[in-house]
Design a protein around this motif. Structure first.
Motif, PDB file in Angstrom:
ATOM      1  N   THR A  10       0.483  -1.196  -0.013  1.00 11.26           N
ATOM      2  CA  THR A  10      -0.359  -0.251   0.356  1.00 11.26           C
ATOM      3  C   THR A  10       0.830   1.035  -0.160  1.00 11.26           C
ATOM      4  N   THR A  11       1.954   1.294   0.613  1.00 14.08           N
ATOM      5  CA  THR A  11       2.648   2.270   0.748  1.00 14.08           C
ATOM      6  C   THR A  11       3.651   2.528  -0.208  1.00 14.08           C
ATOM      7  N   ALA A  12       3.970   1.103  -1.008  1.00 12.64           N
ATOM      8  CA  ALA A  12       4.685   1.320  -2.383  1.00 12.64           C
ATOM      9  C   ALA A  12       3.582   2.231  -3.327  1.00 12.64           C
ATOM     10  N   ALA A  13       2.976   1.520  -4.047  1.00 10.78           N
ATOM     11  CA  ALA A  13       1.982   1.757  -4.420  1.00 10.78           C
ATOM     12  C   ALA A  13       1.333   3.169  -4.569  1.00 10.78           C
ATOM     13  N   ASP A  14       0.802   4.145  -3.516  1.00 13.35           N
ATOM     14  CA  ASP A  14       0.878   5.585  -2.879  1.00 13.35           C
ATOM     15  C   ASP A  14       2.141   5.902  -3.388  1.00 13.35           C
ATOM     16  N   ALA A  15       3.265   5.865  -2.902  1.00 12.46           N
ATOM     17  CA  ALA A  15       4.274   6.745  -3.400  1.00 12.46           C
ATOM     18  C   ALA A  15       4.830   6.766  -5.467  1.00 12.46           C
ATOM     19  N   ALA A  16       4.166   5.827  -5.217  1.00 14.95           N
ATOM     20  CA  ALA A  16       4.411   5.827  -7.225  1.00 14.95           C
ATOM     21  C   ALA A  16       3.270   6.200  -7.752  1.00 14.95           C
ATOM     22  N   GLY A  17       2.446   6.712  -6.354  1.00 21.25           N
ATOM     23  CA  GLY A  17       1.447   7.688  -7.678  1.00 21.25           C
ATOM     24  C   GLY A  17       0.556   6.471  -8.827  1.00 21.25           C
ATOM     25  N   LEU A  18       0.223   4.913  -8.066  1.00 23.43           N
ATOM     26  CA  LEU A  18      -0.539   4.585  -9.030  1.00 23.43           C
ATOM     27  C   LEU A  18      -1.558   3.979  -8.915  1.00 23.43           C
ATOM     28  N   THR A  19      -2.602   4.295 -10.156  1.00 28.23           N
ATOM     29  CA  THR A  19      -3.207   3.780  -9.795  1.00 28.23           C
ATOM     30  C   THR A  19      -4.674   2.815 -10.025  1.00 28.23           C
TER      31      THR A  19
END
Length: 200
Positions: free
Chosen positions: A52-61
């Motif tokens: 979750t942290t990685a996806a949010d940090a990457a700005g992944l939709t």
């Protein structure tokens, strides 16, 4: 509880019960992958926090996540995440042709961002030591800065670990996925463990 994995039922514990109950509430059944991870609720929570942290940090939709997971899952031969995330991506994109293009590796008709993310996920799975600066340049051109590239790569690597654990411990795609996954996606997934039989 019957389990389509290689493991026995996890020992009773409030954390375990919470995981199983969450699946029943969300899906109407307990997913086989949950039966695996219910043996280690704390490890599962740490994994969820990481992705979750990685996806949010990457700005992944959610579409981005669907592309990355279906690309990595199909490349490594994981039928479970190919089906589950193929269905999610079809819903997100509004067209089952999108996940089918990713799963098949053709990327036909995809947007350039989709193509760049799918290519990166496949490269990370196949040969992480063989990637090049040009691969990263393609991600930059698709709108990711360097910090986001790092986070997106962590996301792919963590999802790869998740699929590896599920596959190694015998988790089969759930029969319940048949009703929520477009037939085009089901037909495209010809690798990995077969979907479990439907309940009579």
């Amino acid at each position: 509880m019957a389990s389509e994995t290689f493991l026995r039922d996890p020992d009773p514990h409030p954390s375990t019960a919470a995981m199983l109950d969450a699946d029943r509430s969300a899906y109407g059944f307990v997913m086989n992958l949950t039966r695996v991870w219910a043996h280690q609720p704390d490890v599962h929570r740490a994994y969820v926090a990481l992705v979750t942290t990685a996806a949010d940090a990457a700005g992944l939709t959610m579409r981005d996540r669907g592309v990355l997971v279906t690309a990595l899952a199909s490349t490594m031969g994981d039928s479970y995440c190919s089906i589950a995330w193929g269905g999610r991506l079809a819903e997100e994109a509004g067209d089952p042709a999108v996940p089918v293009a990713v799963l098949s590796g053709s990327d036909e008709g995809l947007e350039e961002r989709d193509r760049a993310l799918a290519a990166w996920a496949r490269a990370v799975v196949r040969d992480p030591g063989g990637t090049t600066g040009r691969d990263v340049d393609r991600l930059r051109a698709a709108g990711l800065d360097d910090a986001q590239v790092v986070a997106a790569t962590v996301y792919v690597a963590a999802r790869l670990a998740f699929s590896t654990v599920n596959g190694a411990l015998g988790a089969r795609p759930d029969a319940g996925l048949r009703g929520s996954t477009p037939p085009e996606v089901l037909d495209a997934v010809t690798w990995g463990r077969p979907i479990e039989p439907a309940d009579d």
